[in-house]
Design a protein around this motif. Structure first.
Motif, short mmCIF file in Angstrom:
data_model
loop_
_atom_site.label_atom_id
_atom_site.label_comp_id
_atom_site.label_asym_id
_atom_site.label_seq_id
_atom_site.Cartn_x
_atom_site.Cartn_y
_atom_site.Cartn_z
N TRP A 6 43.72 62.24 24.65
CA TRP A 6 44.61 61.50 25.55
C TRP A 6 43.87 61.08 26.82
O TRP A 6 44.02 59.94 27.28
CB TRP A 6 45.82 62.36 25.92
CG TRP A 6 46.72 62.67 24.76
CD1 TRP A 6 46.70 62.11 23.52
CD2 TRP A 6 47.79 63.62 24.75
NE1 TRP A 6 47.68 62.65 22.73
CE2 TRP A 6 48.37 63.58 23.45
CE3 TRP A 6 48.31 64.51 25.69
CZ2 TRP A 6 49.45 64.39 23.09
CZ3 TRP A 6 49.38 65.31 25.33
CH2 TRP A 6 49.95 65.25 24.04
N ARG A 7 43.08 62.00 27.38
CA ARG A 7 42.34 61.67 28.60
C ARG A 7 41.35 60.52 28.35
O ARG A 7 41.27 59.58 29.15
CB ARG A 7 41.57 62.89 29.10
CG ARG A 7 40.84 62.64 30.44
CD ARG A 7 40.19 63.90 30.98
NE ARG A 7 39.22 64.45 30.05
CZ ARG A 7 39.38 65.58 29.35
NH1 ARG A 7 40.51 66.28 29.45
NH2 ARG A 7 38.44 66.02 28.54
N TRP A 17 43.30 57.26 28.13
CA TRP A 17 43.77 56.78 29.43
C TRP A 17 42.60 56.29 30.29
O TRP A 17 42.72 55.29 30.99
CB TRP A 17 44.56 57.87 30.16
CG TRP A 17 45.97 58.01 29.65
CD1 TRP A 17 46.50 59.03 28.94
CD2 TRP A 17 47.03 57.04 29.80
NE1 TRP A 17 47.81 58.78 28.62
CE2 TRP A 17 48.16 57.56 29.14
CE3 TRP A 17 47.12 55.79 30.41
CZ2 TRP A 17 49.38 56.89 29.09
CZ3 TRP A 17 48.33 55.11 30.36
CH2 TRP A 17 49.44 55.64 29.70
N GLN A 18 41.47 56.96 30.21
CA GLN A 18 40.30 56.49 30.94
C GLN A 18 39.88 55.10 30.48
O GLN A 18 39.58 54.23 31.31
CB GLN A 18 39.13 57.47 30.76
CG GLN A 18 39.25 58.74 31.58
CD GLN A 18 38.11 59.71 31.32
OE1 GLN A 18 37.57 59.77 30.22
NE2 GLN A 18 37.73 60.46 32.35
N ASP A 51 38.56 59.11 37.63
CA ASP A 51 38.87 60.23 36.73
C ASP A 51 40.13 60.96 37.16
O ASP A 51 40.89 61.46 36.31
CB ASP A 51 37.70 61.21 36.68
CG ASP A 51 36.50 60.66 35.92
OD1 ASP A 51 36.66 59.67 35.20
OD2 ASP A 51 35.40 61.24 36.06
N ALA A 96 43.09 59.26 35.73
CA ALA A 96 43.21 59.55 34.30
C ALA A 96 43.82 60.94 34.08
O ALA A 96 44.67 61.12 33.18
CB ALA A 96 41.86 59.46 33.61
N GLU A 97 43.41 61.91 34.88
CA GLU A 97 43.98 63.26 34.77
C GLU A 97 45.46 63.24 35.11
O GLU A 97 46.27 63.93 34.48
CB GLU A 97 43.23 64.22 35.69
CG GLU A 97 41.79 64.50 35.29
CD GLU A 97 41.67 65.28 34.00
OE1 GLU A 97 42.69 65.85 33.54
OE2 GLU A 97 40.57 65.32 33.43
N VAL A 121 47.33 61.91 32.12
CA VAL A 121 47.48 62.90 31.06
C VAL A 121 48.59 63.90 31.40
O VAL A 121 49.40 64.27 30.55
CB VAL A 121 46.16 63.64 30.79
CG1 VAL A 121 46.37 64.79 29.81
CG2 VAL A 121 45.12 62.67 30.25
#
Length: 246
Positions: free
Chosen positions: A79-80, A83-84, A95, A98-99, A102
């Motif tokens: 998933w990360r 999304w990144q 980043d 992105a976290e 998630v």
């Protein structure tokens, strides 16, 4: 067909109801939240990008043990990475963002996971009819276990076999054979139930299970059942029908 001492069940679209519409709503929720937090993201464009990235990856991995683009077996890492990629395609290489995506994505998915309304009664009834109930599912171990925990299935089954943890995926017969060994039973003593002819029925037949039961909740016509030539031993439209077969 032989009488069942154990029942194996697929997870997604068999026990857990989290359909494409629910997933798209989840993605849009996350994109809307990210757009509000950054102020310079197009939520609709990000949602389309993420959907394309995700579907491309999962389609390529169909029937295999899924690995993230960065090489991890973790579903959260998958998933990360997705999304990144989606955020980078929209000009954001943060980043931390992105976290955050998630985290929100995990929460939004969990809020939408549901058991089909025939699951609890079916599992309770099976307890009176068979020695054990197992789940066999393709997917990463961590996110599939999260799904099982959120829905309370972990309290209702004896074991779960997940492709990302055991290194083999449906329709490979080895995953069904492994489930039988965990329960101390020969494969012929177990029946398997699932919604996919390609993964569930073909795999169960190849493994020599006692019966392969196709759960056709949507009433799909035979021409839309899949590409597999495997024929189910039974076709049911609800798990309530399973109890009367055992």
């Amino acid at each position: 067909m032989r009488s069942a001492r154990a029942v194996f069940l697929d997870l997604d679209a068999t026990i857990v109801d989290y359909d494409d519409e629910s997933w798209l709503d989840t993605v849009q929720d996350v994109c809307d939240a990210l757009a509000r937090s950054t102020g310079d993201l197009d939520a609709e464009l990000l949602a389309r990008t993420y959907t394309e990235v995700c579907l491309s990856h999962w389609r390529a991995a169909e029937g295999t043990v899924v690995v993230s683009p960065s090489g991890s077996l973790s579903g959260f890492a998958i998933w990360r990475d997705h999304w990144q990629s989606a955020l980078a395609a929209n000009g954001h290489h943060d980043d931390h963002l992105a976290e955050l995506a998630v985290e929100r994505y995990t929460q939004a998915r969990a809020a939408r996971y549901r058991l089909f309304d025939d699951v609890v009664d079916c599992l309770a009834a099976l307890r009176d009819r068979v020695d054990a109930v197992a789940v066999i599912t393709n997917g990463p171990g961590d996110t599939q276990r999260h799904k099982v925990a959120v829905t309370g299935l972990d309290r209702r089954i004896d074991t779960i076999v997940i492709s990302g943890e055991v290194g083999v995926a449906k329709p490979d017969p080895a995953v069904f054979e492994l489930a039988a060994r965990r329960l101390g039973l020969p494969p012929a003593a177990a029946w398997h139930v699932g919604d996919s002819l390609d993964n569930d029925i073909a795999g169960a037949r190849a493994a020599g299970l006692g019966a392969a039961v196709w759960l056709n909740r949507t009433g799909a016509s035979p021409t839309h059942r899949g590409v597999s030539t495997a024929e189910p031993d039974h076709v049911i439209t609800s798990l309530r029908d399973l109890v009367s077969l055992i």
